[in-house]
Scaffold this active site. Structure first.
Site: not given
Ligand code: PLP
Length: 372
Positions: A75-76, A147, A175, A196-197, A320
């Protein structure tokens, strides 16, 4: 999951357990069918066919065409591709204060306007319209679902506003895909990111939906894979695993939603019955199972560690360090009072959670913060 040490996994918004069906579908492409899908010889035929089928399955699950799906590593990467591509074209970006860091960090590289949200995490419409006045055209990127608090944005309406003003619209649906019904044409987005994860697929694979005809500069340059839009040898096994996991989730979507909704109610009623004071964050329209709970005058980090010792995995809304508790940008953006924000945890349930899991979570929370 390790069956010897039975722990309760309730952090599905962070990552989710791999579907067995997806795992089994992946194995042949990890071991015997390892050919490079881009090669012309016979040994590449099976991986190539698997790639085509996976692309078609994924496209179908969001109402897209196969040629509109581009595989990425996560996703990143999908989010970076969109934001960095906008800046490369000199476009202004409008986004929200509660986006994931994979949107917000690349946004620091160019001209960006951040739109605030209300206490539920919904984008403020007037502020959004004001931001669009800054330029004649640009890119809007609002997440489909948050998220940390699960809030679902009215993406279709927001995309309409963007288009009406001549702007393009992207949504980070990491999400949401596999957890709620999505049709890219009905909501009218130009681009959509997924990973996918988050839907019981493998880690290290995602996709970007890019509307047919939309030209967008590539992020990764090199070979001509993905019709010349995303270089890098295709990871056929992960792509197949992603398609099978998504198909499985979509096939049982309503069943999953009902099951997780029931667990969510069981958890909230369980806490109420034990007389535990809490505030639930997010909007009534949320991704089921994403439950952000704030316990007044408690420490979220301490709750997380105590639950961990009791065999339960949840996440926190604040982190924290040695000096102070850092409240997340999302909790700050929804103006949650410090008294609540510091005591925030996120329980995120998945289709593999059970009634027994919830009983144990409630009983452990009662031991940690209840009056017993
Ligand atoms: N966007 C959202 C809303 C997410 O929750 C996440 C991961 O937590 C990402 C993007 C990033 O996805 P990835 O872990 O596949 O890079």
């Amino acid at each position: 999951m390790n069956q010897k040490k039975r722990y309760i996994y309730a952090d599905n918004a962070a990552t989710s357990p791999l579907s067995h069906k997806a795992y089994e579908a992946m194995v042949p492409f990890l071991v015997d069918e390892f050919g490079n899908a881009s090669q012309p010889y016979a040994f590449a035929r099976k991986p190539k066919k698997a790639l085509q089928e996976a692309r078609a399955m994924i496209a179908d699950s969001i109402g897209a065409l196969p040629e509109e799906i581009f595989f990425t590593s996560c996703g990143t990467e999908s989010n970076n591709w969109v934001i960095q591509g906008a800046f490369q074209q000199g476009l202004h970006v409008v986004t929200s204060a509660i986006e994931h860091h994979s949107i917000l960090r690349p946004c620091t590289l160019g001209d960006t306007t951040i739109v605030p949200v209300n206490n539920d995490g919904i984008v403020l419409r007037d502020e959004f319209c004001k931001a669009l006045e800054k330029d004649e055209r640009g890119l809007v990127s609002f997440m489909f679902a948050n998220n940390e608090i699960g809030t679902i944005e009215p993406v279709g309406e927001l995309a309409d506003v963007a288009h009406h003003n001549g702007w393009l619209f992207h949504t980070d649906a990491v999400q949401a895909v596999g957890h709620t019904a999505i049709n890219v044409h009905e909501i009218g987005v130009d681009m959509l990111s997924s990973s996918a994860h988050k839907f019981n697929g493998p880690k290290g694979i995602g996709f970007l939906y890019k509307r047919r005809g939309l030209e967008w500069p590539s992020l990764l340059l090199g070979g001509s894979q993905e019709s010349g839009h995303r270089a890098g040898t295709e990871n056929v096994a992960l792509i197949v695993g992603m398609a099978v996991a998504l198909q499985e989730n979509i096939d049982s979507l309503q069943e999953n939603i009902i099951h997780i909704q029931d667990l969510e109610e069981q958890l909230l009623h369980g806490l109420e019955k034990k007389d535990i004071a809490f505030h639930r964050n997010g909007s009534p329209n949320h991704i089921v199972g994403n439950i952000s709970l704030s316990f007044p005058d408690e420490d979220g980090e301490a709750i997380l560690h105590k639950m961990d010792l009791m065999g339960i995995n949840v996440s926190t809304g604040s982190a924290c360090d040695s000096k102070e508790t850092q409240i997340s940008h999302v909790l700050k953006a929804i103006h949650l009072k410090d008294k609540f924000a510091k005591g925030t945890i996120r329980v995120s349930l998945g289709r593999m959670n059970t009634v027994e899991d919830i009983d144990k979570i409630v009983s452990c929370m009662n031991k940690i913060i209840g009056k017993h």
